[in-house]
Scaffold this motif. Structure first.
Motif, short mmCIF file in Angstrom:
data_model
loop_
_atom_site.label_atom_id
_atom_site.label_comp_id
_atom_site.label_asym_id
_atom_site.label_seq_id
_atom_site.Cartn_x
_atom_site.Cartn_y
_atom_site.Cartn_z
N SER A 185 0.76 -1.35 -0.07
CA SER A 185 -0.09 0.04 0.02
C SER A 185 0.93 1.32 -0.05
O SER A 185 1.82 1.18 0.77
N TYR A 186 0.37 2.35 -0.72
CA TYR A 186 0.96 3.87 -0.68
C TYR A 186 0.08 4.70 -0.86
O TYR A 186 -1.11 4.58 -1.04
N ALA A 187 0.46 5.82 -0.65
CA ALA A 187 -0.33 6.94 -0.76
C ALA A 187 0.50 8.39 -1.06
O ALA A 187 1.49 8.50 -0.58
N TYR A 188 -0.35 9.44 -1.73
CA TYR A 188 0.29 10.63 -2.10
C TYR A 188 -0.88 11.75 -2.00
O TYR A 188 -1.99 11.17 -2.49
N VAL A 189 -0.43 12.74 -1.88
CA VAL A 189 -1.36 14.02 -1.80
C VAL A 189 -1.20 14.77 -3.27
O VAL A 189 0.10 15.27 -3.43
N TYR A 190 -2.24 15.29 -3.83
CA TYR A 190 -2.17 16.14 -5.06
C TYR A 190 -3.36 17.07 -4.97
O TYR A 190 -4.41 16.53 -4.94
N GLY A 191 -2.78 18.41 -4.88
CA GLY A 191 -3.93 19.37 -4.78
C GLY A 191 -4.61 19.03 -3.46
O GLY A 191 -3.99 18.78 -2.57
N ASP A 192 -6.06 18.90 -3.41
CA ASP A 192 -6.94 18.94 -2.29
C ASP A 192 -7.23 17.28 -2.28
O ASP A 192 -8.39 17.24 -1.63
N CYS A 193 -6.48 16.50 -2.64
CA CYS A 193 -6.80 15.28 -3.03
C CYS A 193 -6.02 14.15 -2.41
O CYS A 193 -4.52 14.40 -2.54
N LEU A 194 -6.58 13.05 -1.51
CA LEU A 194 -5.44 12.05 -1.20
C LEU A 194 -5.83 10.92 -1.80
O LEU A 194 -6.79 10.26 -2.22
N PHE A 195 -4.74 10.20 -2.56
CA PHE A 195 -4.66 9.03 -3.55
C PHE A 195 -4.25 7.98 -2.69
O PHE A 195 -2.99 8.04 -2.41
N ALA A 196 -4.93 6.95 -2.35
CA ALA A 196 -4.27 5.71 -1.52
C ALA A 196 -4.44 4.58 -2.07
O ALA A 196 -5.64 4.45 -2.81
N TYR A 197 -3.54 3.83 -2.29
CA TYR A 197 -3.28 2.58 -3.13
C TYR A 197 -3.38 1.40 -2.08
O TYR A 197 -2.40 1.20 -1.56
N LEU A 198 -4.55 0.73 -2.26
CA LEU A 198 -4.66 -0.21 -0.89
C LEU A 198 -4.11 -1.64 -1.37
O LEU A 198 -4.74 -2.25 -2.39
N ASP A 199 -3.25 -2.14 -0.70
CA ASP A 199 -2.97 -3.62 -0.77
C ASP A 199 -3.93 -4.56 -0.04
O ASP A 199 -3.76 -4.79 1.22
N THR A 200 -4.96 -5.08 -0.85
CA THR A 200 -6.06 -6.08 -0.15
C THR A 200 -5.51 -7.37 0.18
O THR A 200 -6.12 -8.27 0.64
N PHE A 201 -4.23 -7.76 -0.37
CA PHE A 201 -3.63 -8.95 -0.15
C PHE A 201 -2.88 -9.07 1.30
O PHE A 201 -2.23 -10.26 1.62
N SER A 202 -2.55 -8.10 1.80
CA SER A 202 -1.65 -7.78 3.03
C SER A 202 -2.63 -7.80 4.28
O SER A 202 -3.67 -7.30 4.41
N ASP A 203 -2.02 -8.50 5.30
CA ASP A 203 -2.71 -8.52 6.51
C ASP A 203 -3.01 -7.16 7.21
O ASP A 203 -3.74 -6.97 8.14
N THR A 204 -1.96 -6.41 6.75
CA THR A 204 -2.03 -5.02 7.61
C THR A 204 -2.66 -3.92 6.57
O THR A 204 -2.55 -2.68 7.00
N GLY A 205 -3.29 -4.45 5.37
CA GLY A 205 -3.70 -3.25 4.50
C GLY A 205 -4.92 -2.59 5.07
O GLY A 205 -4.78 -1.17 4.99
N LEU A 206 -5.85 -3.07 5.94
CA LEU A 206 -6.82 -2.01 6.43
C LEU A 206 -6.21 -1.27 7.48
O LEU A 206 -6.73 -0.11 7.71
N ASP A 207 -5.41 -1.70 8.39
CA ASP A 207 -4.75 -0.90 9.26
C ASP A 207 -4.01 0.45 8.81
O ASP A 207 -4.29 1.53 9.31
N TRP A 208 -3.26 -0.13 7.73
CA TRP A 208 -2.56 1.34 6.90
C TRP A 208 -3.69 2.11 6.38
O TRP A 208 -3.42 3.11 6.72
N LEU A 209 -4.58 1.70 5.96
CA LEU A 209 -5.60 2.46 5.37
C LEU A 209 -6.46 3.51 6.42
O LEU A 209 -6.55 4.42 6.18
N GLU A 210 -6.58 2.88 7.55
CA GLU A 210 -7.32 3.57 8.57
C GLU A 210 -6.32 4.49 9.24
O GLU A 210 -6.86 5.79 9.42
N ALA A 211 -5.09 4.11 9.38
CA ALA A 211 -4.27 5.30 9.83
C ALA A 211 -3.78 6.36 8.82
O ALA A 211 -3.78 7.58 9.14
N THR A 212 -4.12 6.09 7.49
CA THR A 212 -3.83 7.00 6.61
C THR A 212 -4.88 8.04 6.39
O THR A 212 -4.65 9.31 6.26
N LEU A 213 -6.16 7.35 6.30
CA LEU A 213 -7.35 8.28 6.34
C LEU A 213 -7.47 9.06 7.73
O LEU A 213 -8.11 10.42 7.66
#
Length: 299
Positions: A185-213
């Motif tokens: 998973s990885y993420a970046y910000v461009y303008g007033d938008c957050l772009f999050a790329y979620l690895d749904t095959f990772s056991d920690t993907g949802l934890d990462w998404l929650e922390a990122t959001l």
């Protein structure tokens, strides 16, 4: 924010295997002034005959051989034209800042570490040879990590490639996190938008998404993942976390609370869905870029 996903222009874009999103100036709190566009691709399934040991495949998984042969032909006859269309769109529109590809970048089943590395490297090489002109991002799909050696090959080839593409973002972009072998998973910000790329095959993907959001300050959120967030149609069981109701509910809550636009692939269909949750609604857009309706694909 205004995104070009009315039914008419969505189906027009789908026929060309890409979808364009536009973020207008009123949605932006910072650079880039004047708004921006980005292009989205679904499944691509790059493949070549020399990426496989067909004698071994016929022994291990005979049923997959016709599919591999199909995607090898598709890659040869169709995929270069797809990237040429991307280049044409980018060269004719300086608002386009990047391309997002939603997984199943390759067909998989290379069945050795050496061939799996070549499988991915040759796909990257095809993209780079077409000189699309903007960063090209992808997320892990099930075919990308199918076959012996595919997981370490993905980590060896794709993780460094994604990191390289993150460095090519315009200078006003902010990289929030980079992929790792454990969680791509990885993420970046461009303008007033957050772009999050979620690895749904990772056991920690949802934890990462929650922390990122939880840390976001941007008005808009785009979450890209390979498997569908919402079940739909005949392939309703192909969605992320289908076997874990608790994780599925958790994903819906995160997406609804953040009013996300979710971009996915996997089901080889073009769909626009709205899912309501207690915290709000989110938009879900599955896409596919192996489109047999294009005139340059021979039956």
């Amino acid at each position: 924010m205004h995104a070009h996903i009315t039914r008419r222009n969505f189906m027009t874009a789908a026929a060309g295997a890409t979808l364009s999103f536009a973020v207008h100036p009123r949605a932006l709190a910072a650079e880039p002034k004047g708004g921006f566009d980005f292009l989205v691709l679904g499944d691509i399934h790059h493949d070549q005959l020399d990426h496989h040991d067909f004698e071994q495949l016929k022994l291990d998984n005979r049923k997959i051989v016709p599919q591999i042969e199909y995607y090898c032909r598709f890659t040869r006859e169709n995929t270069p034209r797809l990237y040429e269309r991307l280049r044409e769109q980018v060269s004719g529109n300086d608002r386009i800042k990047f391309v997002t590809q939603l997984g199943d970048f390759v067909q998989g089943h290379a069945n050795s570490l050496e061939r799996a590395r070549k499988h991915l490297s040759d796909a990257i090489g095809l993209v780079e040879s077409k000189e699309v002109g903007v960063p090209f991002f992808t997320i892990k799909g099930n075919h990308d990590v199918t076959g012996e050696g595919s997981v370490p090959a993905y980590n060896d080839v794709m993780v460094p490639h994604i990191k390289k593409e993150l460095k090519r973002l315009p200078c006003c972009a902010i990289v929030v996190s980079e992929p790792t072998p454990e969680d791509t998973s990885y993420a970046y910000v461009y303008g007033d938008c957050l772009f999050a790329y979620l690895d749904t095959f990772s056991d920690t993907g949802l934890d990462w998404l929650e922390a990122t959001l939880a840390k976001r300050t941007q008005k808009h959120v785009f979450v890209s993942c390979h498997r569908n967030a919402v079940p739909n149609g005949s392939r309703h069981s192909w969605n992320a976390y289908m076997d874990n109701k608790e994780d599925r509910i958790r994903l819906y809550k995160l997406l609804g609370d953040n009013h996300a636009v979710v971009l996915s692939a996997h089901v080889h269909k073009h769909i626009v869905l709205v899912r309501k949750t207690d915290g709000g609604a989110f938009v879900h857009v599955p896409l596919c870029s192996v489109n047999t309706q294009l005139p340059h694909v021979r039956g």
